[in-house]
Design a protein around this motif. Sequence first.
Motif, PDB file in Angstrom:
ATOM      1  N   GLU A 110      -5.600   0.850 -10.761  1.00 23.30           N
ATOM      2  CA  GLU A 110      -5.316  -0.650  -9.420  1.00 23.30           C
ATOM      3  C   GLU A 110      -5.791  -0.209  -8.047  1.00 23.30           C
ATOM      4  O   GLU A 110      -6.781  -0.872  -7.289  1.00 23.30           O
ATOM      5  CB  GLU A 110      -4.146  -1.166 -10.067  1.00 23.30           C
ATOM      6  CG  GLU A 110      -4.342  -2.287 -11.080  1.00 23.30           C
ATOM      7  CD  GLU A 110      -2.417  -2.536 -11.038  1.00 23.30           C
ATOM      8  OE1 GLU A 110      -2.295  -3.091 -11.572  1.00 23.30           O
ATOM      9  OE2 GLU A 110      -1.356  -2.038 -10.238  1.00 23.30           O
ATOM     10  N   ALA A 111      -5.738   0.676  -7.685  1.00 21.85           N
ATOM     11  CA  ALA A 111      -5.728   1.237  -6.515  1.00 21.85           C
ATOM     12  C   ALA A 111      -6.811   1.683  -5.893  1.00 21.85           C
ATOM     13  O   ALA A 111      -7.676   0.975  -4.808  1.00 21.85           O
ATOM     14  CB  ALA A 111      -5.455   2.676  -5.875  1.00 21.85           C
ATOM     15  N   ALA A 139      -8.951  -1.826  -6.077  1.00 23.16           N
ATOM     16  CA  ALA A 139      -7.936  -2.603  -4.872  1.00 23.16           C
ATOM     17  C   ALA A 139      -8.964  -2.278  -3.715  1.00 23.16           C
ATOM     18  O   ALA A 139      -9.555  -2.975  -2.848  1.00 23.16           O
ATOM     19  CB  ALA A 139      -6.952  -3.145  -4.914  1.00 23.16           C
ATOM     20  N   PHE A 181      -2.326  -2.954  -1.321  1.00 21.06           N
ATOM     21  CA  PHE A 181      -0.864  -3.227  -1.715  1.00 21.06           C
ATOM     22  C   PHE A 181      -0.015  -3.444  -0.583  1.00 21.06           C
ATOM     23  O   PHE A 181       0.227  -2.548   0.690  1.00 21.06           O
ATOM     24  CB  PHE A 181      -0.132  -2.419  -2.495  1.00 21.06           C
ATOM     25  CG  PHE A 181       0.737  -1.926  -3.143  1.00 21.06           C
ATOM     26  CD1 PHE A 181       1.318  -2.784  -4.605  1.00 21.06           C
ATOM     27  CD2 PHE A 181       1.982  -1.434  -2.858  1.00 21.06           C
ATOM     28  CE1 PHE A 181       2.491  -3.344  -4.600  1.00 21.06           C
ATOM     29  CE2 PHE A 181       3.210  -1.548  -2.890  1.00 21.06           C
ATOM     30  CZ  PHE A 181       3.410  -2.295  -4.504  1.00 21.06           C
ATOM     31  N   LYS A 182       1.249  -4.372  -0.805  1.00 16.89           N
ATOM     32  CA  LYS A 182       2.041  -4.780   0.370  1.00 16.89           C
ATOM     33  C   LYS A 182       3.101  -4.851   0.208  1.00 16.89           C
ATOM     34  O   LYS A 182       3.551  -5.410  -0.860  1.00 16.89           O
ATOM     35  CB  LYS A 182       1.701  -6.071   0.928  1.00 16.89           C
ATOM     36  CG  LYS A 182      -0.230  -6.292   2.268  1.00 16.89           C
ATOM     37  CD  LYS A 182      -0.491  -7.567   2.256  1.00 16.89           C
ATOM     38  CE  LYS A 182      -1.915  -7.266   2.831  1.00 16.89           C
ATOM     39  NZ  LYS A 182      -2.502  -8.887   3.310  1.00 16.89           N
ATOM     40  N   VAL A 195       0.056   1.099   1.414  1.00 14.05           N
ATOM     41  CA  VAL A 195       0.832   1.261   1.467  1.00 14.05           C
ATOM     42  C   VAL A 195       1.359  -0.301   2.075  1.00 14.05           C
ATOM     43  O   VAL A 195       1.060   0.884   3.687  1.00 14.05           O
ATOM     44  CB  VAL A 195       2.682   1.090   0.748  1.00 14.05           C
ATOM     45  CG1 VAL A 195       3.371  -0.829   0.566  1.00 14.05           C
ATOM     46  CG2 VAL A 195       2.414   1.656  -0.413  1.00 14.05           C
ATOM     47  N   ASP A 238       3.058  -7.590  -2.801  1.00 18.86           N
ATOM     48  CA  ASP A 238       3.453  -7.729  -4.450  1.00 18.86           C
ATOM     49  C   ASP A 238       4.728  -7.336  -4.633  1.00 18.86           C
ATOM     50  O   ASP A 238       5.151  -7.468  -5.390  1.00 18.86           O
ATOM     51  CB  ASP A 238       2.327  -6.358  -4.103  1.00 18.86           C
ATOM     52  CG  ASP A 238       0.750  -6.239  -3.999  1.00 18.86           C
ATOM     53  OD1 ASP A 238       0.344  -7.265  -5.122  1.00 18.86           O
ATOM     54  OD2 ASP A 238       0.563  -6.334  -2.898  1.00 18.86           O
ATOM     55  N   THR A 263       1.042 -11.193  -7.148  1.00 21.43           N
ATOM     56  CA  THR A 263       0.360  -9.679  -7.362  1.00 21.43           C
ATOM     57  C   THR A 263       0.020  -9.677  -8.255  1.00 21.43           C
ATOM     58  O   THR A 263      -0.650  -9.961  -9.492  1.00 21.43           O
ATOM     59  CB  THR A 263       1.458  -8.612  -7.640  1.00 21.43           C
ATOM     60  OG1 THR A 263       0.853  -6.904  -7.135  1.00 21.43           O
ATOM     61  CG2 THR A 263       2.189  -8.826  -9.116  1.00 21.43           C
ATOM     62  N   MET A 305      -2.047  -6.347  -8.976  1.00 22.42           N
ATOM     63  CA  MET A 305      -1.334  -5.134  -8.582  1.00 22.42           C
ATOM     64  C   MET A 305      -0.147  -4.808  -9.185  1.00 22.42           C
ATOM     65  O   MET A 305       0.836  -4.361  -8.810  1.00 22.42           O
ATOM     66  CB  MET A 305      -2.133  -3.879  -7.444  1.00 22.42           C
ATOM     67  CG  MET A 305      -2.763  -4.132  -6.412  1.00 22.42           C
ATOM     68  SD  MET A 305      -2.759  -3.380  -4.630  1.00 22.42           S
ATOM     69  CE  MET A 305      -3.145  -2.051  -5.399  1.00 22.42           C
ATOM     70  N   THR A 358       1.002  -0.846  -9.909  1.00 17.72           N
ATOM     71  CA  THR A 358       1.200  -0.719  -8.508  1.00 17.72           C
ATOM     72  C   THR A 358       2.421  -0.967  -8.329  1.00 17.72           C
ATOM     73  O   THR A 358       3.005  -0.174  -7.370  1.00 17.72           O
ATOM     74  CB  THR A 358      -0.217  -1.083  -7.259  1.00 17.72           C
ATOM     75  OG1 THR A 358      -1.194  -0.546  -8.165  1.00 17.72           O
ATOM     76  CG2 THR A 358       0.318   0.420  -6.396  1.00 17.72           C
ATOM     77  N   SER A 359       2.952  -2.057  -7.907  1.00 16.49           N
ATOM     78  CA  SER A 359       4.308  -3.335  -7.848  1.00 16.49           C
ATOM     79  C   SER A 359       5.789  -1.927  -8.904  1.00 16.49           C
ATOM     80  O   SER A 359       6.505  -1.359  -7.586  1.00 16.49           O
ATOM     81  CB  SER A 359       3.931  -4.612  -8.571  1.00 16.49           C
ATOM     82  OG  SER A 359       3.410  -5.070  -7.595  1.00 16.49           O
TER      83      SER A 359
END
Length: 395
Positions: A51-52, A55, A62-63, A86, A112, A319, A321, A324-325
């Motif tokens: 995912e990263a 992205a 990612f937030k 992040v 996220d 989200t 992601m 990742t979350s």
Amino acid sequence: MKKQILGAMCVLAASTLFAMGGNDSGSAAAQTIAAAKNMSHDEIVAKAKEEAAAAKSSGTVFKAYGTSSRIATAAKAFTELYGIDVETTNVKDSEIYTKLQAEISGKIDGADVVLTQNGAVMKVQMVDTGNLINYVPASVASSIDGADKVPLVQQYIDKLFIFNTVGSNVPAITNVWQLTEPAMKGRVFFKSPETEKVNENFLIMLTNKTWADKLAKAYKNLYGKDIQLGSYKNAGYKWIAEFLHNCSFGNTDTTIAEQISNAEASGKIGLFVLSKLRSKTVRVENLEVASYYADGKNTTVEPFAGFMYPLYVQIVKTTTMPYTSMLFVEHLVSPEGFAAWAKNIGAYSSNTSIPVNKGDQPLSYWRTRLVMDDPEYINEAYADVFEFISKNLTK
């Protein structure tokens, strides 16, 4: 703003169940998370890195939002562990749900994952509506108590009665009714419940039958006679009114801790976050935690020595992601992620395998001495008690 929050709570209070995904359990993120609940840590790491990478190529970040500023430190450790960037934002308790709602309804690229407090408002505005998704990592599930899993508690924070020990006029408190006596007028420091929702929730909890009965018993134990309620509904309402009438309201818990610790603050006491004792501007040598003082006298502070509230970690339904979350949620309840808070007293992980800081007491100790949140009751009683608190803040 208060009217808006109150209106939302009244409209939505009929919803009574914390559930994964709330009313939107069919969202793409919720479906992915539900399907992945039995995946191993390594499998989730691999998916998160995929995912990263995707992205990064699309310019997505990612937030994570948090009402605790230390989420930035935890995020840095996450990046060092997994190589996933992040972006963190520290958001005030009074603003975080409004911000999330605006992002979700406006389909804005926002958070996220969120680390947040005030479970009563979170329930009706975010969980029951399906805006947040609950996820309990399989790797730590056996170390988290059942009551802390839905919604997932990342940590508990306590606010304690702490008094100044300088001079001869020391308020050595062993019963909370002592704080309502005329001699304590202006000597009790507390952040206003108008600006600190967890403080408001604490007061609301005192009006339920369990705590009202405990307060009535504590009154009799201190004064040797039954409490006379007059126009008050129960002992909780009476204590709230008389406590607030004696309070001086500080702007922040940090400011209160600093004020109370000064040598010139003889005879004063505050109800503030224990972790503020970490600050270099607080003179801890001039302070005593009321609960520890009572322990030394082989007693307790009747019927409570302060209160405790949780920080919840949830995944935002929008989200893009989800893996990742999930990994970030796992990180926040792991020793590596919780290290941002574990270095000081006053923070207690829901992961029971993580010990408390040296010099503190375990979560089990504080659970028996502090008022704990019950979001269901807070929502049920909010309208009546909110109005009562507001009236007594103006007297």
